[in-house]
Design a protein around this motif. Structure first.
Motif, PDB file in Angstrom:
ATOM      1  N   ASP A   1       0.785  -1.225  -0.096  1.00 20.27           N
ATOM      2  CA  ASP A   1       0.020  -0.072   0.072  1.00 20.27           C
ATOM      3  C   ASP A   1       0.859   1.247   0.023  1.00 20.27           C
ATOM      4  OD1 ASP A   1      -2.624  -1.307  -0.162  1.00 20.27           O
ATOM      5  OD2 ASP A   1      -2.503  -1.583   2.152  1.00 20.27           O
ATOM      6  N   SER A   2       2.073   0.930  -0.616  1.00 15.70           N
ATOM      7  CA  SER A   2       2.853   2.407  -0.674  1.00 15.70           C
ATOM      8  C   SER A   2       2.725   3.261  -1.763  1.00 15.70           C
ATOM      9  CB  SER A   2       4.383   1.982  -0.612  1.00 15.70           C
ATOM     10  OG  SER A   2       4.539   1.196   0.526  1.00 15.70           O
ATOM     11  N   ILE A   3       3.146   4.490  -1.693  1.00 13.25           N
ATOM     12  CA  ILE A   3       3.095   5.226  -2.774  1.00 13.25           C
ATOM     13  C   ILE A   3       3.929   5.320  -3.668  1.00 13.25           C
ATOM     14  CG2 ILE A   3       3.119   7.901  -3.403  1.00 13.25           C
ATOM     15  CD1 ILE A   3       1.631   8.516  -0.756  1.00 13.25           C
ATOM     16  N   TYR A   4       3.652   5.076  -5.170  1.00 17.52           N
ATOM     17  CA  TYR A   4       4.562   4.887  -6.066  1.00 17.52           C
ATOM     18  C   TYR A   4       5.319   6.364  -6.323  1.00 17.52           C
ATOM     19  CZ  TYR A   4       6.236   2.948 -10.598  1.00 17.52           C
ATOM     20  OH  TYR A   4       6.906   2.660 -11.437  1.00 17.52           O
ATOM     21  N   SER A   5       6.729   5.922  -6.472  1.00 16.02           N
ATOM     22  CA  SER A   5       7.637   6.760  -6.760  1.00 16.02           C
ATOM     23  C   SER A   5       8.432   6.690  -7.943  1.00 16.02           C
ATOM     24  CB  SER A   5       8.810   6.893  -5.508  1.00 16.02           C
ATOM     25  OG  SER A   5       9.505   5.640  -5.490  1.00 16.02           O
ATOM     26  N   PRO A   6       9.375   7.632  -8.484  1.00 20.15           N
ATOM     27  CA  PRO A   6       9.994   7.483  -9.741  1.00 20.15           C
ATOM     28  C   PRO A   6      11.162   6.688  -9.375  1.00 20.15           C
ATOM     29  CG  PRO A   6       9.682   9.927  -9.374  1.00 20.15           C
ATOM     30  CD  PRO A   6       9.059   9.204  -7.936  1.00 20.15           C
ATOM     31  N   GLY A   7      11.614   6.346  -8.038  1.00 20.42           N
ATOM     32  CA  GLY A   7      12.689   5.410  -7.985  1.00 20.42           C
ATOM     33  C   GLY A   7      12.189   3.874  -8.286  1.00 20.42           C
ATOM     34  N   ASP A   8      10.968   3.655  -8.064  1.00 15.57           N
ATOM     35  CA  ASP A   8      10.328   2.414  -8.383  1.00 15.57           C
ATOM     36  C   ASP A   8      10.225   2.052  -9.746  1.00 15.57           C
ATOM     37  OD1 ASP A   8       9.404   1.984  -5.438  1.00 15.57           O
ATOM     38  OD2 ASP A   8       7.598   3.115  -6.029  1.00 15.57           O
ATOM     39  N   THR A   9       9.859   3.007 -10.612  1.00 13.25           N
ATOM     40  CA  THR A   9      10.204   2.974 -12.028  1.00 13.25           C
ATOM     41  C   THR A   9      11.534   2.693 -12.624  1.00 13.25           C
ATOM     42  OG1 THR A   9       8.382   4.581 -12.466  1.00 13.25           O
ATOM     43  CG2 THR A   9      10.052   4.422 -14.408  1.00 13.25           C
ATOM     44  N   MET A  10      12.432   3.391 -11.935  1.00 16.88           N
ATOM     45  CA  MET A  10      13.971   2.805 -12.064  1.00 16.88           C
ATOM     46  C   MET A  10      14.410   1.683 -11.720  1.00 16.88           C
ATOM     47  SD  MET A  10      14.470   5.752 -13.750  1.00 16.88           S
ATOM     48  CE  MET A  10      16.124   5.431 -14.322  1.00 16.88           C
ATOM     49  N   ALA A  11      13.709   0.924 -10.767  1.00 16.28           N
ATOM     50  CA  ALA A  11      14.051  -0.168 -10.171  1.00 16.28           C
ATOM     51  C   ALA A  11      13.650  -1.372 -11.140  1.00 16.28           C
ATOM     52  CB  ALA A  11      13.583  -0.617  -8.974  1.00 16.28           C
ATOM     53  N   GLN A  12      12.561  -0.870 -11.802  1.00 10.05           N
ATOM     54  CA  GLN A  12      11.730  -1.795 -12.865  1.00 10.05           C
ATOM     55  C   GLN A  12      12.648  -2.005 -14.074  1.00 10.05           C
ATOM     56  OE1 GLN A  12       7.227  -2.121 -13.240  1.00 10.05           O
ATOM     57  NE2 GLN A  12       7.720  -0.279 -11.597  1.00 10.05           N
ATOM     58  N   TYR A  13      13.136  -0.689 -14.436  1.00  9.60           N
ATOM     59  CA  TYR A  13      14.034  -0.632 -15.793  1.00  9.60           C
ATOM     60  C   TYR A  13      15.142  -1.372 -15.225  1.00  9.60           C
ATOM     61  CZ  TYR A  13      11.361   2.668 -18.675  1.00  9.60           C
ATOM     62  OH  TYR A  13      10.488   3.266 -19.621  1.00  9.60           O
ATOM     63  N   MET A  14      15.765  -1.218 -14.190  1.00  8.83           N
ATOM     64  CA  MET A  14      17.037  -1.928 -13.714  1.00  8.83           C
ATOM     65  C   MET A  14      16.745  -3.570 -13.830  1.00  8.83           C
ATOM     66  SD  MET A  14      20.218  -1.266 -12.257  1.00  8.83           S
ATOM     67  CE  MET A  14      20.711  -1.688 -13.871  1.00  8.83           C
ATOM     68  N   GLU A  15      15.617  -3.763 -13.459  1.00 12.13           N
ATOM     69  CA  GLU A  15      15.351  -5.286 -13.434  1.00 12.13           C
ATOM     70  C   GLU A  15      15.275  -5.853 -15.019  1.00 12.13           C
ATOM     71  OE1 GLU A  15      11.559  -8.215 -12.206  1.00 12.13           O
ATOM     72  OE2 GLU A  15      12.006  -6.692 -10.794  1.00 12.13           O
ATOM     73  N   LEU A  16      14.672  -5.075 -15.734  1.00  6.96           N
ATOM     74  CA  LEU A  16      14.445  -5.410 -17.151  1.00  6.96           C
ATOM     75  C   LEU A  16      15.954  -5.315 -17.880  1.00  6.96           C
ATOM     76  CD1 LEU A  16      12.975  -5.778 -19.911  1.00  6.96           C
ATOM     77  CD2 LEU A  16      12.968  -3.156 -19.934  1.00  6.96           C
ATOM     78  N   PHE A  17      16.773  -4.158 -17.510  1.00  8.72           N
ATOM     79  CA  PHE A  17      18.003  -4.260 -18.057  1.00  8.72           C
ATOM     80  C   PHE A  17      18.894  -5.556 -17.783  1.00  8.72           C
ATOM     81  CE2 PHE A  17      17.893   0.650 -18.601  1.00  8.72           C
ATOM     82  CZ  PHE A  17      16.988   0.462 -19.844  1.00  8.72           C
ATOM     83  N   ASN A  18      19.016  -5.799 -16.698  1.00  8.00           N
ATOM     84  CA  ASN A  18      19.533  -6.993 -15.917  1.00  8.00           C
ATOM     85  C   ASN A  18      19.233  -8.234 -16.748  1.00  8.00           C
ATOM     86  OD1 ASN A  18      21.484  -5.638 -14.331  1.00  8.00           O
ATOM     87  ND2 ASN A  18      20.034  -5.832 -12.271  1.00  8.00           N
ATOM     88  N   LYS A  19      17.764  -8.395 -17.126  1.00  2.00           N
ATOM     89  CA  LYS A  19      17.321  -9.587 -17.785  1.00  2.00           C
ATOM     90  C   LYS A  19      17.939  -9.718 -19.167  1.00  2.00           C
ATOM     91  CE  LYS A  19      12.991 -10.209 -15.676  1.00  2.00           C
ATOM     92  NZ  LYS A  19      11.482 -10.306 -15.685  1.00  2.00           N
ATOM     93  N   ILE A  20      18.040  -8.329 -19.783  1.00  2.00           N
ATOM     94  CA  ILE A  20      18.648  -8.326 -21.134  1.00  2.00           C
ATOM     95  C   ILE A  20      20.069  -8.703 -20.950  1.00  2.00           C
ATOM     96  CG2 ILE A  20      19.126  -6.644 -22.901  1.00  2.00           C
ATOM     97  CD1 ILE A  20      16.250  -5.538 -22.502  1.00  2.00           C
ATOM     98  N   ARG A  21      20.672  -8.128 -20.024  1.00  2.00           N
ATOM     99  CA  ARG A  21      22.261  -8.276 -19.975  1.00  2.00           C
ATOM    100  C   ARG A  21      22.530  -9.858 -19.851  1.00  2.00           C
ATOM    101  NH1 ARG A  21      22.543  -3.587 -16.642  1.00  2.00           N
ATOM    102  NH2 ARG A  21      23.445  -1.934 -17.599  1.00  2.00           N
ATOM    103  N   LYS A  22      21.730 -10.491 -18.956  1.00  2.00           N
ATOM    104  CA  LYS A  22      21.964 -11.964 -18.778  1.00  2.00           C
ATOM    105  C   LYS A  22      21.771 -12.709 -20.014  1.00  2.00           C
ATOM    106  CE  LYS A  22      21.276 -11.828 -13.980  1.00  2.00           C
ATOM    107  NZ  LYS A  22      20.325 -11.829 -12.952  1.00  2.00           N
ATOM    108  N   GLN A  23      20.723 -12.340 -20.918  1.00  2.00           N
ATOM    109  CA  GLN A  23      20.441 -13.050 -22.106  1.00  2.00           C
ATOM    110  C   GLN A  23      21.623 -12.850 -22.895  1.00  2.00           C
ATOM    111  OE1 GLN A  23      16.848 -11.123 -23.779  1.00  2.00           O
ATOM    112  NE2 GLN A  23      15.576 -12.254 -22.695  1.00  2.00           N
ATOM    113  N   GLN A  24      22.104 -11.925 -23.068  1.00  2.00           N
ATOM    114  CA  GLN A  24      23.454 -11.655 -24.015  1.00  2.00           C
ATOM    115  C   GLN A  24      24.642 -12.610 -23.425  1.00  2.00           C
ATOM    116  OE1 GLN A  24      25.213  -7.717 -23.937  1.00  2.00           O
ATOM    117  NE2 GLN A  24      26.870  -8.546 -25.419  1.00  2.00           N
ATOM    118  N   GLN A  25      24.754 -12.711 -22.126  1.00  2.00           N
ATOM    119  CA  GLN A  25      25.647 -13.811 -21.725  1.00  2.00           C
ATOM    120  C   GLN A  25      25.517 -15.114 -22.021  1.00  2.00           C
ATOM    121  OE1 GLN A  25      26.196 -12.487 -17.545  1.00  2.00           O
ATOM    122  NE2 GLN A  25      26.918 -10.475 -18.016  1.00  2.00           N
TER     123      GLN A  25
END
Length: 150
Positions: A119-143
């Motif tokens: 029940d927390s308020i959404y913040s811009p940091g939450d968006t960045m954490a989701q992008y970080m998760e996506l980018f890490n998945k993409i980095r792992k696919q390359q490896q």
């Protein structure tokens, strides 16, 4: 530590730690990091970004982007925001229904970032954490080694 920028917040710089906090600083944080290069090294080879188009449909904001790593495209990102709501669990079903209207059965499940923020308020940091998760998945696919074709 990963330093990230978001065009929605041009005066901010986000520093994310692996499975840790998100520091939000002003845009000059990059200058500070250059001065600390003895402690932190910039991994330019791992630069990854998502660039695309921003659409607004009624109360929904949709950003579709191409994720690139170096000169080559690695994937597609889709960011959806329901602007009137700041608590994601209150509008998650509405977001799912909206995403299913154009993504079909490729609609993702609830992001892992919300696992401990019910029940927390959404913040811009939450968006960045989701992008970080996506980018890490993409980095792992390359490896992952690719088998040769004969």
């Amino acid at each position: 530590m990963y330093v990230m920028h978001n065009s929605e917040y041009p005066l901010s710089c986000f520093a994310l730690f692996e499975n840790g906090p998100c520091l939000i600083a002003d845009a000059n944080f990059d200058v500070l990091m250059v001065k600390l290069k003895g402690f932190f090294q910039n991994a330019k080879a791992n630069k990854i970004e998502s660039r695309g188009t921003r659409y607004q449909y009624c109360d929904f904001l949709v950003k579709v982007g191409t994720v690139t790593m170096g000169p080559s495209a690695r994937g597609i990102s889709v960011e959806v925001e329901y602007c009137p709501c700041v608590i994601p669990n209150d509008c998650w079903n509405l977001l799912m229904e909206f995403m299913q209207s154009f993504m079909g059965n490729h609609t993702p499940g609830i992001p892992s970032i919300f696992g401990n923020k019910h029940d927390s308020i959404y913040s811009p940091g939450d968006t960045m954490a989701q992008y970080m998760e996506l980018f890490n998945k993409i980095r792992k696919q390359q490896q992952v080694p690719v088998a040769g074709i004969r």
